[in-house]
Each structure stands twice: as C-alpha cells, then as structure tokens.
Design a protein around this motif. Structure first.
Motif, PDB file in Angstrom:
ATOM      1  N   VAL A   1       0.862  -1.176   0.000  1.00 12.34           N
ATOM      2  CA  VAL A   1       0.000   0.000   0.000  1.00 12.34           C
ATOM      3  C   VAL A   1       0.900   1.228   0.000  1.00 12.34           C
ATOM      4  O   VAL A   1       1.752   1.364   0.861  1.00 12.34           O
ATOM      5  CB  VAL A   1      -0.925   0.030   1.231  1.00 12.34           C
ATOM      6  CG1 VAL A   1      -1.625   1.382   1.317  1.00 12.34           C
ATOM      7  CG2 VAL A   1      -1.941  -1.076   1.143  1.00 12.34           C
ATOM      8  N   ARG A   2       0.693   2.098  -0.948  1.00 10.03           N
ATOM      9  CA  ARG A   2       1.473   3.326  -1.017  1.00 10.03           C
ATOM     10  C   ARG A   2       0.613   4.447  -0.450  1.00 10.03           C
ATOM     11  O   ARG A   2      -0.434   4.758  -0.990  1.00 10.03           O
ATOM     12  CB  ARG A   2       1.854   3.643  -2.458  1.00 10.03           C
ATOM     13  CG  ARG A   2       2.694   2.557  -3.104  1.00 10.03           C
ATOM     14  CD  ARG A   2       2.983   2.875  -4.551  1.00 10.03           C
ATOM     15  NE  ARG A   2       3.756   1.822  -5.162  1.00 10.03           N
ATOM     16  CZ  ARG A   2       4.132   1.828  -6.444  1.00 10.03           C
ATOM     17  NH1 ARG A   2       3.782   2.822  -7.219  1.00 10.03           N
ATOM     18  NH2 ARG A   2       4.829   0.823  -6.919  1.00 10.03           N
ATOM     19  N   ILE A   3       1.053   5.054   0.624  1.00 10.24           N
ATOM     20  CA  ILE A   3       0.289   6.122   1.256  1.00 10.24           C
ATOM     21  C   ILE A   3       0.945   7.461   0.945  1.00 10.24           C
ATOM     22  O   ILE A   3       2.099   7.685   1.284  1.00 10.24           O
ATOM     23  CB  ILE A   3       0.184   5.923   2.783  1.00 10.24           C
ATOM     24  CG1 ILE A   3      -0.589   4.662   3.090  1.00 10.24           C
ATOM     25  CG2 ILE A   3      -0.470   7.133   3.422  1.00 10.24           C
ATOM     26  CD1 ILE A   3      -0.825   4.442   4.564  1.00 10.24           C
ATOM     27  N   HIS A   4       0.187   8.321   0.272  1.00  7.52           N
ATOM     28  CA  HIS A   4       0.645   9.682  -0.005  1.00  7.52           C
ATOM     29  C   HIS A   4       0.045  10.567   1.072  1.00  7.52           C
ATOM     30  O   HIS A   4      -1.138  10.870   1.033  1.00  7.52           O
ATOM     31  CB  HIS A   4       0.180  10.120  -1.391  1.00  7.52           C
ATOM     32  CG  HIS A   4       0.642   9.208  -2.477  1.00  7.52           C
ATOM     33  ND1 HIS A   4       1.779   9.432  -3.207  1.00  7.52           N
ATOM     34  CD2 HIS A   4       0.123   8.034  -2.934  1.00  7.52           C
ATOM     35  CE1 HIS A   4       1.943   8.460  -4.085  1.00  7.52           C
ATOM     36  NE2 HIS A   4       0.952   7.598  -3.940  1.00  7.52           N
ATOM     37  N   ASP A   5       0.830  10.963   2.040  1.00  7.64           N
ATOM     38  CA  ASP A   5       0.265  11.739   3.147  1.00  7.64           C
ATOM     39  C   ASP A   5       0.303  13.229   2.826  1.00  7.64           C
ATOM     40  O   ASP A   5       0.683  13.649   1.745  1.00  7.64           O
ATOM     41  CB  ASP A   5       0.977  11.418   4.465  1.00  7.64           C
ATOM     42  CG  ASP A   5       2.413  11.907   4.522  1.00  7.64           C
ATOM     43  OD1 ASP A   5       2.831  12.623   3.583  1.00  7.64           O
ATOM     44  OD2 ASP A   5       3.100  11.578   5.495  1.00  7.64           O
ATOM     45  N   SER A   6      -0.132  14.020   3.798  1.00  6.91           N
ATOM     46  CA  SER A   6      -0.275  15.452   3.565  1.00  6.91           C
ATOM     47  C   SER A   6       1.063  16.149   3.329  1.00  6.91           C
ATOM     48  O   SER A   6       1.098  17.259   2.817  1.00  6.91           O
ATOM     49  CB  SER A   6      -0.985  16.110   4.754  1.00  6.91           C
ATOM     50  OG  SER A   6      -0.262  15.866   5.951  1.00  6.91           O
TER      51      SER A   6
ATOM     52  N   ASP B   1      -5.739  16.025   1.581  1.00  8.34           N
ATOM     53  CA  ASP B   1      -6.070  16.981   2.635  1.00  8.34           C
ATOM     54  C   ASP B   1      -7.466  17.553   2.478  1.00  8.34           C
ATOM     55  O   ASP B   1      -8.117  17.894   3.453  1.00  8.34           O
ATOM     56  CB  ASP B   1      -5.066  18.141   2.630  1.00  8.34           C
ATOM     57  CG  ASP B   1      -3.743  17.743   3.260  1.00  8.34           C
ATOM     58  OD1 ASP B   1      -3.758  16.901   4.171  1.00  8.34           O
ATOM     59  OD2 ASP B   1      -2.703  18.267   2.828  1.00  8.34           O
ATOM     60  N   SER B   2      -7.925  17.679   1.232  1.00 11.05           N
ATOM     61  CA  SER B   2      -9.221  18.297   0.993  1.00 11.05           C
ATOM     62  C   SER B   2     -10.037  17.472   0.008  1.00 11.05           C
ATOM     63  O   SER B   2      -9.483  16.719  -0.801  1.00 11.05           O
ATOM     64  CB  SER B   2      -9.048  19.714   0.443  1.00 11.05           C
ATOM     65  OG  SER B   2      -8.562  19.679  -0.889  1.00 11.05           O
TER      66      SER B   2
ATOM     67  N   GLY C   1     -14.944  11.024   5.032  1.00 13.71           N
ATOM     68  CA  GLY C   1     -15.670  11.183   6.288  1.00 13.71           C
ATOM     69  C   GLY C   1     -15.129  10.352   7.426  1.00 13.71           C
ATOM     70  O   GLY C   1     -14.808   9.168   7.270  1.00 13.71           O
ATOM     71  N   GLY C   2     -15.034  10.972   8.590  1.00 11.49           N
ATOM     72  CA  GLY C   2     -14.489  10.305   9.768  1.00 11.49           C
ATOM     73  C   GLY C   2     -15.328   9.161  10.278  1.00 11.49           C
ATOM     74  O   GLY C   2     -14.810   8.259  10.957  1.00 11.49           O
TER      75      GLY C   2
ATOM     76  N   PHE D   1      -9.192   6.077  -2.777  1.00  8.79           N
ATOM     77  CA  PHE D   1      -9.157   7.531  -2.712  1.00  8.79           C
ATOM     78  C   PHE D   1      -9.812   7.944  -1.393  1.00  8.79           C
ATOM     79  O   PHE D   1     -11.005   7.710  -1.187  1.00  8.79           O
ATOM     80  CB  PHE D   1      -9.922   8.152  -3.886  1.00  8.79           C
ATOM     81  CG  PHE D   1      -9.243   7.989  -5.216  1.00  8.79           C
ATOM     82  CD1 PHE D   1      -8.443   8.999  -5.730  1.00  8.79           C
ATOM     83  CD2 PHE D   1      -9.398   6.825  -5.950  1.00  8.79           C
ATOM     84  CE1 PHE D   1      -7.815   8.855  -6.957  1.00  8.79           C
ATOM     85  CE2 PHE D   1      -8.780   6.663  -7.181  1.00  8.79           C
ATOM     86  CZ  PHE D   1      -7.984   7.687  -7.689  1.00  8.79           C
ATOM     87  N   LEU D   2      -9.037   8.542  -0.501  1.00  6.48           N
ATOM     88  CA  LEU D   2      -9.511   8.865   0.841  1.00  6.48           C
ATOM     89  C   LEU D   2      -9.218  10.309   1.197  1.00  6.48           C
ATOM     90  O   LEU D   2      -8.205  10.863   0.769  1.00  6.48           O
ATOM     91  CB  LEU D   2      -8.830   7.969   1.881  1.00  6.48           C
ATOM     92  CG  LEU D   2      -8.839   6.456   1.644  1.00  6.48           C
ATOM     93  CD1 LEU D   2      -7.962   5.769   2.686  1.00  6.48           C
ATOM     94  CD2 LEU D   2     -10.246   5.897   1.676  1.00  6.48           C
ATOM     95  N   ASP D   3     -10.099  10.923   1.985  1.00  2.47           N
ATOM     96  CA  ASP D   3      -9.736  12.187   2.599  1.00  2.47           C
ATOM     97  C   ASP D   3      -9.080  11.887   3.942  1.00  2.47           C
ATOM     98  O   ASP D   3      -9.056  10.733   4.407  1.00  2.47           O
ATOM     99  CB  ASP D   3     -10.934  13.129   2.713  1.00  2.47           C
ATOM    100  CG  ASP D   3     -11.976  12.670   3.735  1.00  2.47           C
ATOM    101  OD1 ASP D   3     -11.884  11.534   4.239  1.00  2.47           O
ATOM    102  OD2 ASP D   3     -12.898  13.464   4.015  1.00  2.47           O
ATOM    103  N   MET D   4      -8.530  12.902   4.578  1.00  2.00           N
ATOM    104  CA  MET D   4      -7.788  12.692   5.817  1.00  2.00           C
ATOM    105  C   MET D   4      -8.675  12.145   6.936  1.00  2.00           C
ATOM    106  O   MET D   4      -8.215  11.360   7.778  1.00  2.00           O
ATOM    107  CB  MET D   4      -7.120  13.998   6.264  1.00  2.00           C
ATOM    108  CG  MET D   4      -5.904  14.391   5.427  1.00  2.00           C
ATOM    109  SD  MET D   4      -4.577  13.161   5.480  1.00  2.00           S
ATOM    110  CE  MET D   4      -4.102  13.250   7.207  1.00  2.00           C
TER     111      MET D   4
END
Length: 286
Positions: free
Chosen positions: A13-18, A35-36, A232-233, A268-271
């Motif tokens: 899994v490749r995670i592109h963080d903020s 981030d958005s 969404g959280g 595809f995820l938001d934070m």
C-alpha cells in the motif's frame, strides 16, 4: 455459470500523506490520501480520464461501472474543463455496480443520481447507458441485467477477465458505507459467498430500499481497475479494518474482500476517512 476468480495476494500500500511522503505498508492496493475533498475530486478525475484514454486507445471502448451514494458528487470535476472536452465520452459504456429496484425517477435511484450529477452534463451516447429494467422484480431485473452484460462481453464491448469468463470492466468505482459495505454487498450477507452469478439480488437490504440488484464479488474482482472512494471520519474504523490483514474481518467488512485478481486497486480517501490508518502508521514508524 461463471467461474470464480481468486483474489491476488496482498501487496504493498502506497500512502501519499499530507506532506507528500510515501510510506509502504503490508496490505493491498494503493492509497491516495488527500487533505481536501477538492484535491481528492481532482485526483479522481485525472485517474478516470487517464484510464478512459488508455482503454479507448487499446480497445475502442471504456466500460465503467458506477455506484451510488456520495461517489457521483466526488466525480464532479469530470464535468468541468478540461475533462468535459478532452474525455472521449462517446466511447464510454456505463453500468451500475448496484441499483435499487425503484423507478428511474425515484430519489433512491442510482441511475437518477448519476444522470443528474454526471451523465446529463457530458455528451454520453444514450444507448451506451445500461440501466436496469425498473418494471421487473429484483430477481428478474438481476437476471436481465446479467443477460445484457453477457451479450456485451461476447462482443467485447466489455472485456473478459484473463483467468475466468467474468466481465473485465476497465474500471469499477465503489463507495463504502460506515459498516464497510460496498455495492449492495452487506456484512455477513449470504450473497458475499456467491461464486456463480455475475449479478444477483437482495430483498432484505439493511438500508432502505430493501430490494436491490448488485454485482457479485467475482465480477468486482475481475475488473482491470477498481477504485474505492471514501470520505468522512465516520468511516475511519471500517477503512482501518478493510485494508488490514485480519482474518477476523472476513465477511464483517465486505470492502476487505475487494482484491482484483489481475487488476489494480486504488483507494481515494480524505484525511478524515484515513485518520486511523495514518495514526497507525505513525505509531509503527515511531
């Protein structure tokens, strides 16, 4: 009847963080964390447009299957410049991963959702839009939808999977509920074990409306590309379980069972949705 496709073993899994960093985790698929919502929508539009261009160049068609929920609103950038002019919309063939057995003009209809939010805003060929027959029962609608799909596989409008006779969609787009359901495949439901049918039905959906048709897991896992789009959280716990390797999640989190046999999986995820993953990865790194 279709042969089932075995899910490929879990990869990286490749995670592109903020911060733009990339961290590798022992799980499955590629995670794109934004981030958005606006950044996510733009990345999703780029992703879909690139796959469309590649499929049209290779096969002359782009066979895409959509879900309902918030997914269509997250595809909004495709209706804007430059995509509304650069995408070869006439080559798109559009299907639904799942549909509620209601009239096409009903507020619960996934067809209506897609038509209002996407299809009416771009030059799609009407005959390339494959909605269900809403005058039939759920069982009959599922049977007819599978029949139509089989004819299109015969003509290779929809490709065929490399390892079985399932349709090999160029792209299947999925959302995910807080309970981890994808399409109309709900936790611990018997149709999670369906191996023969391409399209099946339920009359006891835990979310209204109760009657629905849905692609089965073998069809989803036969696609060349699968994207799961989640924001969404309230979905963070389910995301954390879905990308994990815990055998205890089998059946409890249907999204965990998405693993294309010969294709690619992108999340595809938001934070907010990714918060439990990011927290977990930071704990592991420290």
């Amino acid at each position: 009847m279709a042969d089932s496709c075995d899910a490929k073993s879990k990869g990286e899994v490749r995670i592109h963080d903020s911060k733009g960093e990339v961290r590798i985790h022992d799980s499955k698929g590629e995670l794109r964390i934004h981030d958005s919502i606006d950044e996510l929508c733009l990345d999703l539009a780029d992703y879909v447009a690139e796959l469309s261009e590649a499929a049209v160049k290779e096969r002359g068609f782009f066979a895409i299957a959509l879900s309902g929920g918030s997914l269509i609103s997250l595809m909004k950038k495709l209706c804007e410049p430059p995509y509304h002019k650069t995408v070869d919309w006439a080559k798109w063939h559009i299907f639904w991963v799942d549909e509620r057995v209601v009239a096409k003009n009903h507020p619960d209809s996934n067809y209506k959702l897609a038509k209002d939010g996407l299809l009416s805003k771009v030059p799609i060929v009407p005959s390339h839009v494959y909605s269900i027959n809403d005058s039939l029962t759920a069982e009959a609608a599922a049977e007819e939808y599978e029949f139509v799909l089989r004819q299109l596989v015969k003509t290779r409008t929809v490709a065929v999977c490399e390892s079985c006779d399932c349709p090999g969609f160029d792209l299947i787009l999925l959302g995910m509920g807080p309970d981890g359901h994808i399409a109309s495949l709900f936790p611990n439901h018997p149709i999670l074990d369906e191996k023969d049918e391409w399209v099946t039905f339920i009359t006891d959906s835990p979310k209204p409306p109760p009657e629905r048709i849905t692609f089965t897991l073998p069809v989803i896992n036969s696609a060349a590309n699968v994207a799961i789009v989640v924001t969404g959280g309230e979905k963070a716990d389910a995301i954390h379980l879905a990308i994990g390797d815990e055998m205890a999640t089998h059946g409890l989190i249907p999204a965990h069972l998405v693993a294309p046999s010969h294709g690619n999986l992108v999340w595809f995820l938001d934070m907010a949705a990714a918060s439990k993953i990011v927290d977990s990865s930071q704990s592991t790194d420290s």
